[in-house]
Scaffold this motif. Structure first.
Motif, mmCIF file in Angstrom:
data_model
loop_
_atom_site.group_PDB
_atom_site.id
_atom_site.type_symbol
_atom_site.label_atom_id
_atom_site.label_comp_id
_atom_site.label_asym_id
_atom_site.label_seq_id
_atom_site.Cartn_x
_atom_site.Cartn_y
_atom_site.Cartn_z
ATOM 1 N N THR A 225 -5.593 1.534 4.011
ATOM 2 C CA THR A 225 -4.568 2.528 3.729
ATOM 3 C C THR A 225 -3.271 2.150 4.423
ATOM 4 O O THR A 225 -3.197 1.142 5.122
ATOM 5 C CB THR A 225 -5.007 3.921 4.212
ATOM 6 O OG1 THR A 225 -4.877 3.976 5.639
ATOM 7 C CG2 THR A 225 -6.449 4.218 3.833
ATOM 8 N N ASP A 226 -2.257 2.997 4.256
ATOM 9 C CA ASP A 226 -0.995 2.763 4.945
ATOM 10 C C ASP A 226 -1.091 3.077 6.433
ATOM 11 O O ASP A 226 -0.217 2.683 7.214
ATOM 12 C CB ASP A 226 0.121 3.604 4.313
ATOM 13 C CG ASP A 226 -0.196 5.095 4.325
ATOM 14 O OD1 ASP A 226 -1.378 5.462 4.097
ATOM 15 O OD2 ASP A 226 0.721 5.895 4.568
ATOM 16 N N LYS A 227 -2.153 3.750 6.855
ATOM 17 C CA LYS A 227 -2.345 4.068 8.272
ATOM 18 C C LYS A 227 -3.323 3.118 8.956
ATOM 19 O O LYS A 227 -3.594 3.275 10.145
ATOM 20 C CB LYS A 227 -2.839 5.503 8.427
ATOM 21 C CG LYS A 227 -1.846 6.565 7.983
ATOM 22 C CD LYS A 227 -2.409 7.946 8.256
ATOM 23 C CE LYS A 227 -1.449 9.038 7.808
ATOM 24 N NZ LYS A 227 -1.990 10.392 8.093
ATOM 25 N N GLY A 228 -3.862 2.189 8.219
ATOM 26 C CA GLY A 228 -4.811 1.246 8.792
ATOM 27 C C GLY A 228 -6.052 1.118 7.938
ATOM 28 O O GLY A 228 -6.105 1.609 6.808
ATOM 29 N N VAL A 229 -7.061 0.472 8.489
ATOM 30 C CA VAL A 229 -8.313 0.229 7.781
ATOM 31 C C VAL A 229 -9.382 1.166 8.338
ATOM 32 O O VAL A 229 -9.697 1.118 9.529
ATOM 33 C CB VAL A 229 -8.759 -1.238 7.929
ATOM 34 C CG1 VAL A 229 -10.016 -1.495 7.104
ATOM 35 C CG2 VAL A 229 -7.642 -2.188 7.497
ATOM 36 N N TYR A 230 -9.931 2.002 7.475
ATOM 37 C CA TYR A 230 -10.887 3.019 7.897
ATOM 38 C C TYR A 230 -12.305 2.666 7.461
ATOM 39 O O TYR A 230 -12.526 2.244 6.319
ATOM 40 C CB TYR A 230 -10.536 4.372 7.281
ATOM 41 C CG TYR A 230 -9.338 5.047 7.889
ATOM 42 C CD1 TYR A 230 -9.484 6.123 8.749
ATOM 43 C CD2 TYR A 230 -8.040 4.625 7.597
ATOM 44 C CE1 TYR A 230 -8.394 6.763 9.312
ATOM 45 C CE2 TYR A 230 -6.937 5.251 8.151
ATOM 46 C CZ TYR A 230 -7.129 6.316 9.007
ATOM 47 O OH TYR A 230 -6.036 6.941 9.554
#
Length: 247
Positions: A225-230
């Motif tokens: 995602t735009d916030k990182g890898v989850y």
């Protein structure tokens, strides 16, 4: 459906505001649409940057379908990172988005690109050195289930079997809490029965065309995602705050 609903309602609101202000509603819609697209492209470029970092230098990736803006953004990110890799594109029957769109984007940007039919995936994973499987998603539920073009589920199963990581790209849907909230669209089976006007079967044969299938979280290595890898099981934390998180 979510995205087009938001676009349509926003266009209507912009038009009403323009009319109330004595301005041209069409011009207002065009300007608002350009602004919206720029925001989307900027967000997806961050996703593309994160995905490019996961691809090994000189490695080989497998794609499924056509990931819209993520294809362009990961290519741009790879070029900025001076990263090169080979690309295998599943053709994505029956509409062939992988063959018609994804493969052309990578090939024309200088990547070594190969198209395979959808039933060649196991062969390619076993013999062609696939390092990573990636796809976008039409829907990402908060419980880690994702929906993507039909055929993605079986590729994810094969990736798990061969020990190949599968990374999904996209932004989770806030209103999709679980797989039960995902509706599978059934499309015209004629696209399965024929191609470009040429029948594939005799007239007595029927077909089905589910447009998507749902991949469970245990087959997904990470959601980019735009916030990182989850980790998919922790995807609900995407909505906790605007702080970037990596798991």
């Amino acid at each position: 459906a979510n995205r087009y609903g938001q676009i349509t309602y926003r266009c209507a609101e912009v038009a009403k505001e323009a009319l109330a202000a004595g301005k041209d509603p069409i011009q207002a819609i065009v300007e608002n649409t350009v602004e919206s697209l720029n925001r989307r492209y900027s967000t997806m470029q961050i996703v593309g940057d994160h995905l490019a970092e996961l691809i090994p230098q000189g490695g080989t990736i497998l794609t499924q379908c056509f990931g819209e803006t993520i294809i362009g953004t990961v290519i741009r990110a790879a070029r900025c990172q001076n990263k090169d890799f080979k690309v295998f594109c599943a053709e994505t029957r029956p509409y062939l988005q992988g063959a018609r769109l994804t493969s052309g984007c990578f090939a024309q940007m200088g990547f070594d690109t190969t198209v395979i039919t959808d039933n060649m995936v196991a062969y390619a994973m076993e013999r062609e050195g696939i390092d990573l499987f990636t796809s976008a998603a039409d829907t990402i539920a908060r419980d880690g289930h994702i929906a993507n073009k039909i055929g993605t589920f079986q590729i994810a199963i094969l990736a798990k079997y061969f020990g190949i990581p599968y990374y999904v790209t996209g932004i989770p849907d806030q209103d999709k809490h679980s797989k039960d909230d995902i509706v599978i669209e059934m499309r015209d089976p004629q696209q399965v029965l024929s191609y470009r006007g040429i029948p594939n079967t005799v007239p007595e044969v029927k077909a089905i065309y589910p447009s998507f299938d749902v991949v469970p979280p245990h087959l997904i290595s990470g959601v980019v995602t735009d916030k990182g890898v989850y980790v998919p099981y922790l995807l609900d934390h995407y909505f906790d705050s605007d702080v970037k998180k990596f798991y």
